[in-house]
Design an enzyme around this catalytic site. Structure first.
Site, mmCIF file in Angstrom:
data_model
loop_
_atom_site.group_PDB
_atom_site.id
_atom_site.type_symbol
_atom_site.label_atom_id
_atom_site.label_comp_id
_atom_site.label_asym_id
_atom_site.label_seq_id
_atom_site.Cartn_x
_atom_site.Cartn_y
_atom_site.Cartn_z
ATOM 1 N N ARG A 83 12.057 -31.796 57.040
ATOM 2 C CA ARG A 83 11.648 -30.553 57.708
ATOM 3 C C ARG A 83 10.802 -29.698 56.757
ATOM 4 N NH1 ARG A 83 10.066 -28.412 62.102
ATOM 5 N NH2 ARG A 83 8.381 -28.268 60.621
ATOM 6 N N CYS A 97 6.792 -28.540 56.891
ATOM 7 C CA CYS A 97 6.356 -27.143 56.793
ATOM 8 C C CYS A 97 5.204 -27.010 55.801
ATOM 9 C CB CYS A 97 7.514 -26.251 56.355
ATOM 10 S SG CYS A 97 8.752 -25.968 57.639
#
Length: 284
Positions: free
Chosen positions: A241, A245
């Protein structure tokens, strides 16, 4: 069946049923005369309803089952299992472990998150090469095994409160590094993590963005990852994750289990203390 194909079949079936139940020409005037339906709610409400509808049978359960098998199975050059891996609560204890990570480990003299700690155990207990795992790529090689074990471990903290400490000097240092990284702006778009996650009421398309600088938002951001992503049809760990980003900010993608990614996790987790662990989550 591939999960994305299965999801497509469900959508197609729903559309077919709608067509089958559409009013005939003789019924059309009556249908047209009916009052228009009231709006069903905000985009946020509808996304919440969508998640609730698909919550039963989270595909992350499959990763969890695979992870439990990998945790218990003798593997690697040393042909031993991970059942003596200490995730912070004693060798082999997984219950509640992820709710207290990242944390300082005396044996490595480092602050580690779940993934970096699992890599340490795979190297020390099973004899794997850390570099092979770090450079493998997501869902590839032994990294894929790490991701499955992550699903197994985090499921054993579901419903527990986030409880991360910064009492040790190295934990405090990592928290401060994470905070600095969170607000650092750069890259071709001059973005930072804070560009999207430091104010209330922000969203991308229909997706609400949690304010990580506040306890409530940090608990939402930290407490629901790792998660199964319906849109990509696979399970994402927190390291993945964070990697994505950085990709979206047009930064160079960070090295897997680098100090910077662990520090960002420490900043989020500590800020979210008192929130509830809801992992594995389910994301669109």
């Amino acid at each position: 069946m591939d999960k994305r194909i299965a999801y497509g079949v469900v959508i197609a079936s729903f559309a077919f049923l709608q067509a089958c139940t559409s009013p005939t020409k003789s019924e059309a005037p009556k249908a047209a005369a009916a009052p228009a339906a009231a709006p069903s709610g905000s985009a946020t409400d509808e996304i919440a309803r969508y998640r609730a509808m698909i919550a039963d049978g989270n595909p992350a359960d499959l990763y969890e089952a695979a992870g439990e098998e990998i945790w218990k199975k003798p593997m690697g050059p040393k042909n031993v299992s991970l059942q003596k891996c200490d995730l912070g609560k004693g060798p082999g204890v997984v219950k509640g472990a992820s709710a207290e990570l990242p944390r300082y480990f005396k044996d490595t003299n480092k602050v580690q998150d779940l993934e970096s700690r699992l890599v340490t155990c795979m190297v020390r207990l099973q004899g794997y090469d850390a570099n092979e795992i770090i450079t493998a790529g997501f869902e590839k090689g032994k990294r894929k095994d790490v991701e499955a074990v992550v699903a197994y471990v985090v499921a054993n903290s579901k419903g527990m409160p986030i409880k991360v400490s910064i009492k040790h000097p190295k934990e405090k240092e990592m928290y401060e590094l994470g905070k600095k990284s969170f607000f650092f702006q750069g890259g071709p778009m001059d973005f930072s993590c804070a560009s999207c996650h430091a104010e209330n009421g922000k969203r991308i398309r229909l997706q609400d963005l949690p304010n990580i600088t506040e306890q409530k938002g940090a608990a939402l951001g930290w407490g629901y990852w790792p998660a199964y992503r319906v849109s990509s049809g696979n399970f994402w760990t927190m390291q993945r994750r964070l990697n994505d980003c950085y990709r979206q900010q047009r930064f160079p993608e960070p090295v897997y289990i680098s100090d910077n990614t662990i520090a960002l996790s420490m900043y989020m987790a500590y800020t979210g203390n008192g929130g509830t662990i809801e992992t594995p989550g389910l994301k669109r």
